[in-house]
Design a protein around this motif. Sequence first.
Motif, PDB file in Angstrom:
ATOM      1  N   ARG A   1      -4.417  10.200   0.026  1.00 52.19           N
ATOM      2  CA  ARG A   1      -4.885   9.126  -0.848  1.00 52.19           C
ATOM      3  C   ARG A   1      -6.354   8.814  -0.605  1.00 52.19           C
TER       4      ARG A   1
ATOM      5  N   PHE B   1      -0.060  11.339   4.453  1.00 53.67           N
ATOM      6  CA  PHE B   1       0.142  10.499   3.275  1.00 53.67           C
ATOM      7  C   PHE B   1      -1.142   9.728   2.940  1.00 53.67           C
TER       8      PHE B   1
ATOM      9  N   ILE C   1      -2.995  -1.120  -5.425  1.00 51.10           N
ATOM     10  CA  ILE C   1      -4.373  -0.878  -5.041  1.00 51.10           C
ATOM     11  C   ILE C   1      -4.352  -0.058  -3.760  1.00 51.10           C
ATOM     12  N   SER C   2      -4.876   1.133  -3.822  1.00 50.54           N
ATOM     13  CA  SER C   2      -4.826   1.993  -2.639  1.00 50.54           C
ATOM     14  C   SER C   2      -6.158   2.027  -1.904  1.00 50.54           C
TER      15      SER C   2
ATOM     16  N   ASP D   1       0.827  -1.196   0.000  1.00 54.45           N
ATOM     17  CA  ASP D   1       0.000   0.000   0.000  1.00 54.45           C
ATOM     18  C   ASP D   1       0.864   1.251   0.000  1.00 54.45           C
ATOM     19  N   ILE D   2       1.864   1.256  -0.815  1.00 59.29           N
ATOM     20  CA  ILE D   2       2.827   2.354  -0.743  1.00 59.29           C
ATOM     21  C   ILE D   2       3.195   2.839  -2.129  1.00 59.29           C
ATOM     22  N   SER D   3       2.313   2.652  -3.066  1.00 58.28           N
ATOM     23  CA  SER D   3       2.641   3.151  -4.394  1.00 58.28           C
ATOM     24  C   SER D   3       1.530   4.067  -4.890  1.00 58.28           C
TER      25      SER D   3
END
Lengths: 445, 180
Positions: free
Chosen positions: B13, B9, A279-280, A253-255
């Motif tokens: 998102r 962060f 996939i966020s 979860d870091i892109s």
Amino acid sequence: VRLPENIERFIKNRKPHVAAGADIDNRILDDSFAAMAATMRAKSVVNQPNIRRIIMKNRITKLAAVAGIVIIVFFGLHHFGNSIDGTSTAFADVLNAISKAKTISYKEVCERESGSYTTENMVNESGVMRSILLHNLSTPKYSNSNDPNNVNITIWDLAKCIFLQLSPKDKRAYITHRVGEARKITLLNYVEWFSILHEKSGTFAGQDEIDGKITNKFICDRGEFTKITAWVDPATNLPVRVEQVDLPNPKRDISPLLSISMRDFGGTSNSTLGIGGGISEKQVQTMTDFVWNAELDESLFSVTPPEGYAVEENYQDVTQPDEKDLIKALSFWTEMSDGMFPDAINDLGDPNQVKPLLIKKFHKDGPPKEELDLAVQQMHKILKGLYFAQEQKVNGSWGYTGNGVELGDSAKPVCWWKAENSKSYRVIYGNLSIGDANSIPLITE
Amino acid sequence: MLEDKILVFRFNRGSKEALRRIYEKYKDDLLGLAVALSNDVSLAEDVVHDVFVSFAQSVGTFNLTGSLKSYLSTCVANRARDRNRSINRTDSALEAADETSSDIIGPERSAICNEESKLLINLLSKLPYDQCEVIVLHLHHGLKFRRIAKLQSVSINTIQSRYRYGLDKLRCMLDGEVKT
């Protein structure tokens, strides 16, 4: 009240403590969530017509775009092979039917909290895919799918390593050359996926009625983050509906989407380039309206822009990330951060941290387009480094100890990982050298 | 700090949970600041409401360069000043003081938990607004004079003067309270 000797201390000690009431909590949070959702919807409107998102093609982002679709199709098929209730014979039939298929068309609805969209997709015999973004369900602006110009068209030719994006409304074409990817495959005979999927197992979940027809339903839980359900026509052994639910994987979860625009470099154009993957947020992709083996006009799959379109070309490095990419990413970071390594490896993908560094590095009051291009190239490099780290992290053999380490400190490890089938650990040190270690490096103060 | 970075962060998102955590983390502090600057619980709630709604609208583009707490505190100060401009502060001070000192606030409303704080807020409300703001931001919220100078668009010397004048006036007022 006693007159205080130290007025400052007197004031400090009487800092008001205010307990927020339940009503105000609800009001503020409800209104804030609504404002956030509205902003995200508005951004979706702004971003969609200029869609130029470049999706890194690697294992980490394989659920994206075409690859994602391919996975869905073949995952759906795969279940049959490993069913435990006697449906295994059906698998062979389905596999056979798929391998003989020449073309495929289907509709896909992708739903996310931040926005939804619908695409119509078709794949020809050579494996070239054409995808038409019809409209965004959550944005009324795109609800008029009757307007033939109000769409975005993307043609993916993985064999030629090109994808073409067309915006008929403003007559613009964007060609992206995917450098470093030479795959001679066809989507419908993509046996590579079978070799991966064959090791998985699925569950026959009975029969369901879809559009008035009885179908066989198969469910596959691909780990805790992906669940795929396929409904297959027993007569043809081909899927009629596939649904894939993806949840964010904390390890991946870091892109996020890193985007940067011409305006960041003093330009006036809204031209924005973004890179993202993974996939966020929860997303549900539903594929319906399958048509197999229809005749498709080859001109629909041409990656040559139509006449009259303004063309812009980009080059995208899609080679698999390796340790050199990670070193390059860390090198850039330390160069722009007074020699300090990131607090966490995920910082490499944090738009709030990366974007200012890119602007600081490349905004030199030169031509905005040139500066933007340089920044985007660097953005690719940083993300490649991050993706390499992510892969090691997902594999379970990754450690990051760079917080507080200064560039040049050769004694301090910044990060380490253990490659598959390797007995030793790879370690990057504070002077950006790389070496091997027999055990996890100790952190010394 | 790192936690805030992660929250920002995730907020960027589109994580509602991150926004909720940011709110939970700083709401009391920000309400305290808004109350100290406005001497009006209801107005303070509106100020914090506006700040968070505005913050939520920055999703996807919010760029945190310093401390999130300082950023939000500055936003509250700015918003409180805007709100105060539209109110005849001098006339409303006594009425507002009465309001804040009342204890008829139920659990559904925000409440100042300490009597001595109420007294201080009352006294602060009698200062010129700029002096009150400097004192509250510096002593209660740890903002440096340089940052407050930027906030008030004046020189750092002016801020220091406002701080000193404000403290002197408070001292005098407290002296009066004692004599009374």
